[in-house]
Design an enzyme around this catalytic site. Structure first.
Site, PDB file in Angstrom:
ATOM      1  N   SER A  38      33.493  39.686  40.344  1.00 36.20           N
ATOM      2  CA  SER A  38      34.917  39.836  40.610  1.00 36.20           C
ATOM      3  C   SER A  38      35.474  38.874  41.652  1.00 36.20           C
ATOM      4  CB  SER A  38      35.196  41.273  41.067  1.00 36.20           C
ATOM      5  OG  SER A  38      34.523  41.567  42.284  1.00 36.20           O
TER       6      SER A  38
ATOM      7  N   LYS B 160      38.761  36.785  49.759  1.00 37.84           N
ATOM      8  CA  LYS B 160      39.070  37.530  48.540  1.00 37.84           C
ATOM      9  C   LYS B 160      40.265  38.450  48.784  1.00 37.84           C
ATOM     10  CE  LYS B 160      36.560  40.333  45.079  1.00 37.84           C
ATOM     11  NZ  LYS B 160      35.231  40.944  44.790  1.00 37.84           N
TER      12      LYS B 160
ATOM     13  N   GLY C 127      27.442  44.626  41.954  1.00 38.68           N
ATOM     14  CA  GLY C 127      26.920  44.342  40.620  1.00 38.68           C
ATOM     15  C   GLY C 127      26.730  42.863  40.336  1.00 38.68           C
ATOM     16  N   GLY C 128      27.072  42.004  41.314  1.00 39.35           N
ATOM     17  CA  GLY C 128      26.942  40.566  41.106  1.00 39.35           C
ATOM     18  C   GLY C 128      28.228  39.814  41.353  1.00 39.35           C
ATOM     19  N   SER C 129      29.181  40.459  42.019  1.00 41.65           N
ATOM     20  CA  SER C 129      30.546  39.916  42.129  1.00 41.65           C
ATOM     21  C   SER C 129      30.661  38.665  42.986  1.00 41.65           C
ATOM     22  CB  SER C 129      31.490  40.991  42.675  1.00 41.65           C
ATOM     23  OG  SER C 129      31.558  42.078  41.787  1.00 41.65           O
TER      24      SER C 129
END
Length: 598
Positions: free
Chosen positions: A237, A162, A259-261
């Site tokens: 993200s 990333k 949060g779930g990225s």
């Protein structure tokens, strides 16, 4: 005293010049004030124009770097193919990570063959999906030294990372213009460990502006789209990773999850993703948009095509080298015995958290997997999370945005804002008095929207922040007690899906309730793809009402419409530091689904 007419005339004559001077002075003052205002406006305007010009120049330089790296990679691939015409790239791309590592160790494949095969595929996938921010051309140089790490668990494996993971001499922009032209001085700890284990980081992947989004678009590199449908988002993200791996351009990637990225892109793109317990992997050199937020924890983690690849990556990273580079990480090697155990599990089952009603395909995925697990001899018991309507706004939203969004908005100054996220940023910018009044007016009609609008105000003082931190600690202990009262080992639950239509992610903050709660709790959680959206799911979606029947439920229905054929995933969760047990459930789900399809 008596004034004669002559005295009055003389007084008037003396006063008139004074009045004229006063009028002249007032006119001059007004003129000067006007000029000052105009000059002030022009100065501000020039500064803004100059700032925007500088931002555009920064953006153009970043795009030029990306384009140059893509062109040079393409040329390198062409040269290699010409000099190695017998390389079977198509075969290499079909191998799983475990198969690939085996053939690399045996010498039946070379790191050069593998890297150039994946680089060629990455270039093709990027043309379709816009998922890469830069090819790491240093990977070509690493081929000359990778032989010294032949004993590494990931020897010769190309790995995508990333964009916000530090790689020496490359930016970690987080999609924010102000962070451009500030290349990292050294590799992040995870990149160093990957290299030590023989892996070859070869590409950086896209993310949303500011990271706080489940979309994947920014003003620098643009929108990343879904590998299964370009009208849908890849999620975020870590959406660039999801798209690249889902499109076949990488077989292992490293992302971050707040949060779930990791889990949302894995769900949207039809792959596997794992968020470890925060602190299990080093975060040194993993760049957030802003630092200091401690309520909702972020964690780096792997993304791959299958669960065994996730486990192998965790095994490779959880080594003495990482524990030495980052002493803040507890020295807990990967427990392979726990991952491979076949002991029947007692599994909690959650279909609806009561806060965000699942789409038909989300609920069906959980039901089908539940049936498969029961047939395999596991015990499934009902489970429901505690107080979701209260803790989502008060602990999660206030945790993300304790400062009311000020830190994030500061990072956005001096540059354009992405069209996908303007609505989200606009809500953060609203004055606190407006948020408070708006929240009060919505309380009876839309209580969920009202509570979240109030939470966007953030906390008002340091004592209130400490109180919020204490509430998070209390909620974690309450949830663990509830978990133990259910006597469960692990949990099966939905993950948001299917992939959204473009431009919807920033409009539906509540949809992340199924993932962000495990960041708040710091429970390890992972996602496995189990099915695809059916025509029946789409038909049932037409009757979707939601839990609150408010605007967010209506928007969610619109966002997931048109998903037939898209991936459907489920989420597996365990208690803190039981990462291997979470992966074990994920592996079990993956195997049972494969067997059921046969």
């Amino acid at each position: 005293m008596i004034y004669s007419p002559r005295t009055k005339t003389k007084t008037t004559q003396n006063t008139e010049p004074f009045i004229k001077r006063v009028k002249m002075d007032n006119w001059t003052a007004a003129l000067l004030t006007g000029v000052a205002c105009i000059v002030g406006y022009l100065v501000v305007r020039v500064k803004k124009i100059n700032s925007l010009r500088q931002a555009e120049e920064k953006i153009q330089r970043a795009r030029n770097r990306r384009d140059e790296s893509l062109q040079r990679a393409e040329q390198a691939v062409l040269r290699y193919k010409q000099s190695h015409p017998t390389t079977d790239s198509a075969f290499i791309l079909t191998l799983s990570l475990s198969e690939l590592t085996q053939q690399l160790k045996e010498g039946s494949l070379t790191p050069e063959d593998v890297l150039y095969s994946y680089m060629e595929k990455t270039l093709a996938v990027n043309q379709k999906l816009n998922c890469c921010t830069e090819i790491l051309l240093e990977s070509l140089d690493q081929l000359t030294t990778v032989g010294s790490n032949k004993d590494g668990l990931l020897y010769g494996v190309p790995v995508s990372i990333k964009e916000n993971l530090a790689f020496k001499n490359h930016d970690c922009s987080c999609g924010v213009i102000i962070n451009l032209d500030q290349p990292a001085e050294k590799d992040s700890v995870l990149v160093q460990v990957l290299k030590k284990q023989g892996a070859i980081p070869f590409v950086k992947t896209n993310l949303p502006q500011g990271l706080l989004s489940c979309d994947c678009s920014n003003p620098i590199y643009g929108q990343t789209v879904n590998p299964h449908n370009p009208q849908k988002t890849s999620g975020g993200s870590t959406g660039g990773e999801g798209a690249l791996i889902g499109g076949g351009g990488s077989l292992l990637g490293i992302g971050t999850d707040l949060g779930g990225s990791i889990r949302i892109p894995a769900s949207f793109c039809g792959i596997c993703g794992f968020k470890p317990t925060a602190g299990r992997l080093s975060s040194q050199g993993v760049c957030p948009t802003y630092r200091g937020q401690k309520s909702v924890l972020s964690s780096p983690g792997p993304m791959a095509r299958d669960v065994d690849s996730l486990a192998l990556c965790m095994q490779a990273l959880l080594c003495d080298h990482m524990f030495s580079l980052d002493p803040t990480v507890p020295p807990l090697p990967f427990n392979m015995e726990r991952y491979r155990t076949t002991k029947p599990l007692r599994i909690g089952c959650l279909e609806n958290d009561g806060y965000m009603h699942p789409s038909p395909s989300m609920a069906r995925g959980v039901r089908e997997v539940k049936a498969l697990l029961e047939q395999a001899g596991h015990t499934l018991v009902p489970y429901h999370p505690l107080k979701m309507d209260e803790i989502f706004p008060e602990l999660m939203v206030k945790g993300f945005l304790a400062d009311g969004g000020t830190s994030l908005l500061t990072k956005l100054k001096g540059g354009p804002e992405d069209p996908c996220l303007k609505g989200q940023f606009h809500r953060y910018r609203l004055p606190k008095w407006y948020k408070t009044i708006h929240s009060f007016l919505l309380k009876s009609k839309s209580p969920r929207v009202s509570a979240n609008m109030r939470a966007l105000c953030g906390v008002r003082s340091v004592p209130e922040l400490w109180k919020q931190h204490a509430a998070v600690e209390d909620y974690i202990q309450e949830t663990i007690a509830h978990w133990r009262s259910c006597n469960i080992d692990v949990l099966l639950c939905p993950v948001i899906g299917p992939a959204y239509n473009l431009f919807y992610c920033s409009k539906i903050p509540t949809a992340i309730s199924y993932t962000v709660v495990y960041n708040l709790l710091n429970f390890p959680a992972g996602v496995v793809t189990v099915s695809t959206v059916t025509a029946k799911d789409e038909e049932e979606l037409k009757h979707y009402k939601g839990c609150y029947q408010d605007m967010w439920d209506k928007l969610f229905k619109e966002a997931v419409t048109g998903g037939e054929g898209l991936p459907v995933a489920v989420q597996c969760v365990a208690l803190p530091w039981q990462d291997e047990l979470c992966l074990r459930l994920m592996k079990e789900v993956e195997q049972l689904v494969k067997q059921s399809k046969k």
